[in-house]
Design an enzyme around this catalytic site. Structure first.
Site, PDB file in Angstrom:
ATOM      1  N   LYS A 140       0.852  -1.181   0.000  1.00 24.05           N
ATOM      2  CA  LYS A 140       0.000   0.000   0.000  1.00 24.05           C
ATOM      3  C   LYS A 140       0.886   1.228   0.000  1.00 24.05           C
ATOM      4  O   LYS A 140       1.700   1.424   0.903  1.00 24.05           O
ATOM      5  CB  LYS A 140      -0.923  -0.003   1.222  1.00 24.05           C
ATOM      6  CG  LYS A 140      -1.811   1.230   1.259  1.00 24.05           C
ATOM      7  CD  LYS A 140      -2.893   1.152   2.294  1.00 24.05           C
ATOM      8  CE  LYS A 140      -3.680   2.447   2.303  1.00 24.05           C
ATOM      9  NZ  LYS A 140      -4.666   2.503   3.369  1.00 24.05           N
ATOM     10  N   ARG A 168     -10.440  10.959   1.428  1.00 27.51           N
ATOM     11  CA  ARG A 168     -10.396  11.760   2.666  1.00 27.51           C
ATOM     12  C   ARG A 168     -11.731  12.455   2.893  1.00 27.51           C
ATOM     13  O   ARG A 168     -12.216  12.553   4.009  1.00 27.51           O
ATOM     14  CB  ARG A 168      -9.253  12.798   2.594  1.00 27.51           C
ATOM     15  CG  ARG A 168      -7.887  12.206   2.365  1.00 27.51           C
ATOM     16  CD  ARG A 168      -7.247  11.704   3.651  1.00 27.51           C
ATOM     17  NE  ARG A 168      -6.235  10.701   3.381  1.00 27.51           N
ATOM     18  CZ  ARG A 168      -4.966  10.935   3.075  1.00 27.51           C
ATOM     19  NH1 ARG A 168      -4.531  12.174   3.016  1.00 27.51           N
ATOM     20  NH2 ARG A 168      -4.126   9.950   2.839  1.00 27.51           N
ATOM     21  N   ARG A 203       1.030  10.135   5.287  1.00 29.66           N
ATOM     22  CA  ARG A 203       1.212   8.818   5.908  1.00 29.66           C
ATOM     23  C   ARG A 203       2.533   8.176   5.476  1.00 29.66           C
ATOM     24  O   ARG A 203       2.660   6.965   5.431  1.00 29.66           O
ATOM     25  CB  ARG A 203       0.059   7.903   5.499  1.00 29.66           C
ATOM     26  CG  ARG A 203      -1.332   8.450   5.748  1.00 29.66           C
ATOM     27  CD  ARG A 203      -2.350   7.342   5.629  1.00 29.66           C
ATOM     28  NE  ARG A 203      -3.719   7.795   5.534  1.00 29.66           N
ATOM     29  CZ  ARG A 203      -4.445   8.293   6.537  1.00 29.66           C
ATOM     30  NH1 ARG A 203      -3.899   8.430   7.744  1.00 29.66           N
ATOM     31  NH2 ARG A 203      -5.694   8.654   6.357  1.00 29.66           N
ATOM     32  N   GLU A 216       7.290  -6.978   1.968  1.00 33.66           N
ATOM     33  CA  GLU A 216       6.007  -6.875   2.676  1.00 33.66           C
ATOM     34  C   GLU A 216       5.179  -8.144   2.445  1.00 33.66           C
ATOM     35  O   GLU A 216       4.512  -8.647   3.348  1.00 33.66           O
ATOM     36  CB  GLU A 216       5.220  -5.653   2.176  1.00 33.66           C
ATOM     37  CG  GLU A 216       5.820  -4.301   2.552  1.00 33.66           C
ATOM     38  CD  GLU A 216       5.497  -3.891   3.985  1.00 33.66           C
ATOM     39  OE1 GLU A 216       4.846  -4.650   4.707  1.00 33.66           O
ATOM     40  OE2 GLU A 216       5.916  -2.776   4.380  1.00 33.66           O
ATOM     41  N   LYS A 262      -2.357  -1.695  -3.772  1.00 32.44           N
ATOM     42  CA  LYS A 262      -3.178  -0.488  -3.760  1.00 32.44           C
ATOM     43  C   LYS A 262      -2.297   0.748  -3.793  1.00 32.44           C
ATOM     44  O   LYS A 262      -1.322   0.784  -3.053  1.00 32.44           O
ATOM     45  CB  LYS A 262      -3.996  -0.511  -2.467  1.00 32.44           C
ATOM     46  CG  LYS A 262      -4.823   0.707  -2.204  1.00 32.44           C
ATOM     47  CD  LYS A 262      -5.479   0.568  -0.866  1.00 32.44           C
ATOM     48  CE  LYS A 262      -6.292   1.805  -0.611  1.00 32.44           C
ATOM     49  NZ  LYS A 262      -6.969   1.775   0.636  1.00 32.44           N
ATOM     50  N   SER A 303     -10.066   5.810  -4.901  1.00 37.88           N
ATOM     51  CA  SER A 303     -10.917   6.986  -5.118  1.00 37.88           C
ATOM     52  C   SER A 303     -10.401   7.916  -6.219  1.00 37.88           C
ATOM     53  O   SER A 303     -11.169   8.387  -7.056  1.00 37.88           O
ATOM     54  CB  SER A 303     -11.072   7.753  -3.806  1.00 37.88           C
ATOM     55  OG  SER A 303      -9.807   8.120  -3.277  1.00 37.88           O
ATOM     56  N   TYR A 360     -15.282   1.250  -7.147  1.00 36.39           N
ATOM     57  CA  TYR A 360     -16.531   1.947  -6.826  1.00 36.39           C
ATOM     58  C   TYR A 360     -17.573   1.772  -7.935  1.00 36.39           C
ATOM     59  O   TYR A 360     -18.724   2.100  -7.749  1.00 36.39           O
ATOM     60  CB  TYR A 360     -16.241   3.430  -6.546  1.00 36.39           C
ATOM     61  CG  TYR A 360     -15.320   3.603  -5.347  1.00 36.39           C
ATOM     62  CD1 TYR A 360     -15.819   3.507  -4.052  1.00 36.39           C
ATOM     63  CD2 TYR A 360     -13.941   3.788  -5.505  1.00 36.39           C
ATOM     64  CE1 TYR A 360     -14.977   3.617  -2.957  1.00 36.39           C
ATOM     65  CE2 TYR A 360     -13.090   3.905  -4.417  1.00 36.39           C
ATOM     66  CZ  TYR A 360     -13.613   3.810  -3.144  1.00 36.39           C
ATOM     67  OH  TYR A 360     -12.783   3.911  -2.059  1.00 36.39           O
TER      68      TYR A 360
HETATM   69  C1  PBG Z   1      -7.113   3.708   5.252  1.00 34.14           C
HETATM   70  C2  PBG Z   1      -7.604   3.614   3.866  1.00 34.14           C
HETATM   71  C3  PBG Z   1      -7.476   4.555   2.842  1.00 34.14           C
HETATM   72  C4  PBG Z   1      -8.113   4.035   1.721  1.00 34.14           C
HETATM   73  C5  PBG Z   1      -8.629   2.796   2.088  1.00 34.14           C
HETATM   74  N1  PBG Z   1      -8.287   2.542   3.411  1.00 34.14           N
HETATM   75  C6  PBG Z   1      -6.896   5.928   2.863  1.00 34.14           C
HETATM   76  C7  PBG Z   1      -5.461   6.134   3.123  1.00 34.14           C
HETATM   77  O1  PBG Z   1      -4.687   5.198   3.309  1.00 34.14           O
HETATM   78  O2  PBG Z   1      -5.083   7.308   3.178  1.00 34.14           O
HETATM   79  C8  PBG Z   1      -8.196   4.697   0.393  1.00 34.14           C
HETATM   80  C9  PBG Z   1      -9.234   4.183  -0.535  1.00 34.14           C
HETATM   81  C10 PBG Z   1      -9.465   5.073  -1.699  1.00 34.14           C
HETATM   82  O3  PBG Z   1      -8.780   6.093  -1.886  1.00 34.14           O
HETATM   83  O4  PBG Z   1     -10.388   4.765  -2.468  1.00 34.14           O
HETATM   84  N2  PBG Z   1      -8.100   3.289   6.161  1.00 34.14           N
END
Ligand code: PBG
Length: 334
Positions: free
Chosen positions: A204, A214, A225, A241, A256, A282, A321
């Site tokens: 990730k 967000r 992060r 990982e 991801k 997203s 989505y």
């Molecule tokens: C963290 C989490 C995130 C997403 C899924 N789980 C946000 C992040 O890591 O900042 C992002 C999913 C998306 O952008 O569609 N709980």
């Protein structure tokens, strides 16, 4: 008289592209509704769904509309649903206690969806603290404001238990803490939830493409992060990982975001014998919707091309989505 071209005169790949029927027959990859998983947001304390402006067509659900969305996804043949809870602002705190409250929004939503679809749809839950903390980080902080790995693991173990108690089939730890899969596996096993599986967010990345998410979860994060999510410059690190997640007992692994990381997805898929998921996030959604809204690209073709590319790179499951819409289209022979 035949003319020959090139070094291999008999070889004309275009013969296999002549008609739609021919192209369909020789297609190496095809999308199926059961490849798809619908991520869905459920927000506490609202009576109408709230649109997410950066994700046209996606909403924060009420408990009621979430049930309907789950039923609709099932009807369309979608494989699973990944639930994200959005608590009331007043319930956010430094430890993210709403995330471990048996009556917290996510746990309530898991029970709702379970009542609606039973075991017909695979019910998954995001196992992370960022939706519940007032600082917006995926873990708890130490005195210097840094994300404290091992203190966070204790919170994740508790989250795993309450989510499993609520009836989830799969937990999805997305916080990128070291050792999270092992701790969660132990917590599940020790509380009689041996059958609940772990979908590890293995690779990730600290991505700008999470931007619209967000808004979707009303995140309070300031900053980034980068001390826990991976650097986009690194691919090999994902294999490290991966090794750790498998050793700790991950049942499925995920990469991801998807589109900017297809090379990572392919490496991971080549290296494992467990199911591999990819999350079309997203920002990937927003880019296509925004360009299409401007008339700059063909929306439906772009969606299918992106999803097909993700499948071609090696994903067995794709979180998107567009899951329900695409599954409905595929059923109608799209
Ligand atoms: C963290 C989490 C995130 C997403 C899924 N789980 C946000 C992040 O890591 O900042 C992002 C999913 C998306 O952008 O569609 N709980």
């Amino acid at each position: 008289m035949s003319t020959t071209y090139g070094t291999f005169p008999g070889s004309r790949p275009r013969r296999l592209r002549t008609t739609p029927a021919m192209r369909r027959m020789v297609a190496e990859h095809r999308l199926h509704p059961a490849d798809l998983i619908l991520p869905a947001f459920v927000r506490e304390g609202i009576s109408q769904p709230v649109p997410i402006s950066a994700m046209p067509g996606v909403v924060q659900h009420t408990r009621d509309t979430l049930r309907k969305a789950a039923a609709e996804a099932l009807e369309a043949g979608v494989a699973g649903i990944m639930l994200f809870g959005v608590p009331e602002d007043a319930k956010k705190d430094a430890l993210g206690t709403a995330g471990t409250d048996p009556d917290g929004i996510l746990q309530v939503a898991i029970r709702d969806v379970k009542a609606e679809v039973g075991d017909e749809l695979v019910i998954m839950s995001d196992l992370c603290l960022d939706e519940y903390t007032d600082h917006g980080h995926c873990g708890v902080l130490d005195e210097q404001g840094r994300v404290d790995n091992d203190a966070t693991l204790e919170r994740y173990a508790e989250m795993a238990q309450v989510q499993a108690d609520a009836g989830v089939h799969v937990v999805g730890p997305s916080g990128m803490m070291d050792g999270q899969v092992g701790v969660i596996r132990d917590a599940l096993d020790q509380t009689g939830h041996e059958d609940v599986s772990v979908l590890a967010y293995t690779a990730k990345y600290a991505s700008a493409f999470y931007g619209p998410f967000r808004e979707a979860v009303g995140s309070s994060l300031k900053g980034d992060r980068k001390t826990y999510q991976q650097d986009p410059a690194n691919a090999r690190e994902s294999l490290r990982e991966l090794e750790l997640d498998l050793a700790e007992g991950a049942d499925m692994v995920m990469v991801k975001p998807a589109l900017p990381y297809l090379d990572v997805l392919q490496r991971v898929a080549d290296a494992v014998d467990v199911p591999v998921a990819a999350y079309q996030i997203s920002g990937e959604y927003a880019m296509i919707e925004a360009a299409a809204a401007n008339g700059w690209i063909e929306r439906d073709r772009a969606i299918l091309e992106a999803l097909t590319g993700i499948k071609r790179a090696g994903a067995n499951m794709i979180l998107t989505y567009w899951a329900t819409e695409v599954a409905q289209g595929l059923k109608q022979g799209l």
